[in-house]
Design a protein around this motif. Structure first.
Motif, PDB file in Angstrom:
ATOM      1  N   ASP A 181     -19.245 115.305  70.587  1.00 45.19           N
ATOM      2  CA  ASP A 181     -20.348 114.194  70.338  1.00 45.19           C
ATOM      3  C   ASP A 181     -19.515 113.046  69.617  1.00 45.19           C
ATOM      4  N   MET A 182     -19.887 111.826  70.398  1.00 44.21           N
ATOM      5  CA  MET A 182     -19.216 110.861  69.823  1.00 44.21           C
ATOM      6  C   MET A 182     -19.936 110.014  69.198  1.00 44.21           C
ATOM      7  N   GLU A 183     -19.801 109.045  67.943  1.00 51.41           N
ATOM      8  CA  GLU A 183     -21.018 108.382  67.111  1.00 51.41           C
ATOM      9  C   GLU A 183     -20.142 107.007  67.291  1.00 51.41           C
ATOM     10  N   THR A 184     -20.762 106.128  67.820  1.00 55.51           N
ATOM     11  CA  THR A 184     -20.433 104.650  68.029  1.00 55.51           C
ATOM     12  C   THR A 184     -20.856 103.642  66.953  1.00 55.51           C
ATOM     13  N   ASP A 185     -19.869 102.783  66.702  1.00 55.32           N
ATOM     14  CA  ASP A 185     -19.935 101.912  65.562  1.00 55.32           C
ATOM     15  C   ASP A 185     -21.454 100.975  65.674  1.00 55.32           C
ATOM     16  N   GLY A 186     -21.693 100.461  66.838  1.00 59.24           N
ATOM     17  CA  GLY A 186     -22.752  99.787  66.892  1.00 59.24           C
ATOM     18  C   GLY A 186     -24.059 100.329  66.721  1.00 59.24           C
ATOM     19  N   SER A 187     -24.164 101.691  66.949  1.00 53.39           N
ATOM     20  CA  SER A 187     -25.495 102.442  66.722  1.00 53.39           C
ATOM     21  C   SER A 187     -25.495 103.030  65.421  1.00 53.39           C
ATOM     22  N   LEU A 188     -24.294 103.174  64.798  1.00 51.73           N
ATOM     23  CA  LEU A 188     -24.364 103.932  63.550  1.00 51.73           C
ATOM     24  C   LEU A 188     -24.125 103.080  62.020  1.00 51.73           C
ATOM     25  N   VAL A 189     -23.007 102.247  62.153  1.00 48.58           N
ATOM     26  CA  VAL A 189     -22.485 101.278  61.193  1.00 48.58           C
ATOM     27  C   VAL A 189     -23.320 100.189  61.229  1.00 48.58           C
ATOM     28  N   ARG A 190     -23.343  99.231  62.528  1.00 48.96           N
ATOM     29  CA  ARG A 190     -23.869  97.909  62.492  1.00 48.96           C
ATOM     30  C   ARG A 190     -25.380  98.041  62.577  1.00 48.96           C
ATOM     31  N   GLY A 191     -25.775  99.249  63.322  1.00 51.16           N
ATOM     32  CA  GLY A 191     -27.417  99.125  63.621  1.00 51.16           C
ATOM     33  C   GLY A 191     -27.876  98.180  64.474  1.00 51.16           C
ATOM     34  N   LYS A 192     -27.268  97.635  65.404  1.00 53.79           N
ATOM     35  CA  LYS A 192     -27.668  96.639  66.355  1.00 53.79           C
ATOM     36  C   LYS A 192     -26.921  96.806  67.413  1.00 53.79           C
ATOM     37  N   GLN A 193     -26.509  98.098  67.879  1.00 50.23           N
ATOM     38  CA  GLN A 193     -25.943  98.159  69.411  1.00 50.23           C
ATOM     39  C   GLN A 193     -26.897  97.760  70.420  1.00 50.23           C
ATOM     40  N   THR A 194     -26.632  96.677  71.233  1.00 48.37           N
ATOM     41  CA  THR A 194     -27.543  96.337  72.292  1.00 48.37           C
ATOM     42  C   THR A 194     -27.243  96.976  73.730  1.00 48.37           C
ATOM     43  N   THR A 195     -25.866  97.223  73.999  1.00 47.06           N
ATOM     44  CA  THR A 195     -25.514  97.964  75.242  1.00 47.06           C
ATOM     45  C   THR A 195     -24.787  99.265  74.946  1.00 47.06           C
ATOM     46  N   TYR A 196     -24.867  99.914  76.188  1.00 48.01           N
ATOM     47  CA  TYR A 196     -24.318 101.496  75.963  1.00 48.01           C
ATOM     48  C   TYR A 196     -22.976 101.467  76.746  1.00 48.01           C
ATOM     49  N   HIS A 197     -22.287 100.665  77.131  1.00 53.59           N
ATOM     50  CA  HIS A 197     -20.751 100.711  77.862  1.00 53.59           C
ATOM     51  C   HIS A 197     -20.028 100.088  77.021  1.00 53.59           C
ATOM     52  N   PRO A 198     -18.686 100.699  76.760  1.00 51.45           N
ATOM     53  CA  PRO A 198     -17.920 100.358  75.649  1.00 51.45           C
ATOM     54  C   PRO A 198     -17.360  98.783  76.033  1.00 51.45           C
ATOM     55  N   ARG A 199     -17.012  98.523  77.291  1.00 47.50           N
ATOM     56  CA  ARG A 199     -16.587  97.219  77.457  1.00 47.50           C
ATOM     57  C   ARG A 199     -17.515  96.168  77.167  1.00 47.50           C
ATOM     58  N   LYS A 200     -19.078  96.489  77.689  1.00 47.48           N
ATOM     59  CA  LYS A 200     -19.751  95.454  77.626  1.00 47.48           C
ATOM     60  C   LYS A 200     -20.288  95.320  75.666  1.00 47.48           C
ATOM     61  N   CYS A 201     -19.988  96.556  75.023  1.00 48.06           N
ATOM     62  CA  CYS A 201     -20.234  96.626  73.753  1.00 48.06           C
ATOM     63  C   CYS A 201     -19.242  95.535  73.028  1.00 48.06           C
ATOM     64  N   GLN A 202     -17.907  95.476  73.347  1.00 49.34           N
ATOM     65  CA  GLN A 202     -16.857  94.564  72.882  1.00 49.34           C
ATOM     66  C   GLN A 202     -17.404  93.358  73.048  1.00 49.34           C
ATOM     67  N   VAL A 203     -17.994  92.902  74.302  1.00 47.74           N
ATOM     68  CA  VAL A 203     -18.044  91.428  74.689  1.00 47.74           C
ATOM     69  C   VAL A 203     -19.386  91.180  73.889  1.00 47.74           C
ATOM     70  N   THR A 204     -20.506  91.685  74.142  1.00 51.87           N
ATOM     71  CA  THR A 204     -21.791  91.521  73.740  1.00 51.87           C
ATOM     72  C   THR A 204     -21.864  91.717  72.253  1.00 51.87           C
ATOM     73  N   ASP A 205     -21.745  92.925  71.822  1.00 49.77           N
ATOM     74  CA  ASP A 205     -21.938  93.053  70.394  1.00 49.77           C
ATOM     75  C   ASP A 205     -20.848  92.741  69.420  1.00 49.77           C
ATOM     76  N   LYS A 206     -19.482  92.329  70.110  1.00 46.30           N
ATOM     77  CA  LYS A 206     -18.493  91.842  69.325  1.00 46.30           C
ATOM     78  C   LYS A 206     -17.826  92.852  68.411  1.00 46.30           C
ATOM     79  N   VAL A 207     -17.722  94.064  69.017  1.00 44.60           N
ATOM     80  CA  VAL A 207     -17.159  95.263  68.490  1.00 44.60           C
ATOM     81  C   VAL A 207     -15.488  95.309  68.861  1.00 44.60           C
ATOM     82  N   PRO A 208     -14.730  95.032  67.963  1.00 41.21           N
ATOM     83  CA  PRO A 208     -13.209  95.275  68.276  1.00 41.21           C
ATOM     84  C   PRO A 208     -13.088  96.901  68.876  1.00 41.21           C
ATOM     85  N   ARG A 209     -12.271  96.820  70.025  1.00 35.08           N
ATOM     86  CA  ARG A 209     -11.882  98.167  70.721  1.00 35.08           C
ATOM     87  C   ARG A 209     -11.620  99.229  69.734  1.00 35.08           C
TER      88      ARG A 209
END
Length: 211
Positions: free
Chosen positions: A12-40
């Motif tokens: 099970d993986m836990e991703t930055d946007g859903s756990l730490v930032r609390g504002k993940q809006t997309t659930y695809h890694p490339r889109k998360c980089q672009v849309t939520d500005k999470v570094p790779r």
């Protein structure tokens, strides 16, 4: 953790946007980089695994994704496993292969998913992990457990048991769903096909073709 384990391993993986930032809006890694500005290199916060040792004990392990030694150890485990188990496993594999490269987890490895196993047992029931865990009497989750707080990072003491619980419940849920399928379908002339290696291989192929 032992060196590795040659058997089924749930991850099970836990991703930055859903756990730490609390504002993940997309659930695809490339889109998360672009849309939520999470570094790779910050997309994944941590990983957990669950496995059952030969004596029957169900274990869990935790990996801090900001520690290269932990990442290396995680890869040793998933590449030694005979099967990879998960909940919405395609999602987790997509993130690992995006962050570390496609060669990180060989695409031929057989996979088993709790959502699919639950569907094959009863296609009318809910299949989210928290619903399945309650239905199978494995574990309970507070409905607002994630919403009430953001974890501070991979070393947050509250994160480790939360993440490990997901891997543990996933592993146990797959065991139960498969047993209930065998009890219900093994003697049925048509439904017994749900229990064949061909069905398992078909699902693995579908996951890897889309990951």
């Amino acid at each position: 953790l032992p060196a590795v384990f040659y058997g089924p391993v749930a991850l099970d993986m836990e991703t930055d946007g859903s756990l730490v930032r609390g504002k993940q809006t997309t659930y695809h890694p490339r889109k998360c980089q672009v849309t939520d500005k999470v570094p790779r290199d910050q997309l994944i916060v941590c990983a957990t695994i669950a496995w059952r040792s030969p004596d029957g004990t169900l274990h869990t392990g935790y990996f801090n994704w900001s520690d290269p030694l932990h990442v290396h150890k995680f890869l040793e485990w998933v590449t030694a496993a005979t099967e990879l188990w998960g909940q919405n496993l395609q999602y987790d594999l997509k993130w690992v292969r995006h962050v570390l490269g496609p060669a990180a987890i060989p695409a031929w490895r057989p996979v088993r998913d709790l959502m699919v196993e639950s569907f094959l047992w009863d296609d009318l029931q809910e299949r989210g992990l928290k619903a399945v865990a309650w239905l199978y009497r494995i574990a309970t989750y507070a409905e607002d457990q994630k919403a009430v707080r953001a974890y501070t990072g991979p070393t947050d003491p509250a994160l480790i048991p939360y993440a490990a619980k997901d891997a543990w419940a996933t592993y146990r849920g797959i065991e139960i769903a498969r047993q209930w399928q065998r009890d219900k379908f093994s003697s049925h002339p048509v439904a017994s096909s749900k229990l064949t290696p061909e069905r398992d291989q078909w699902f693995s192929d579908q996951v890897w073709s889309a990951t």
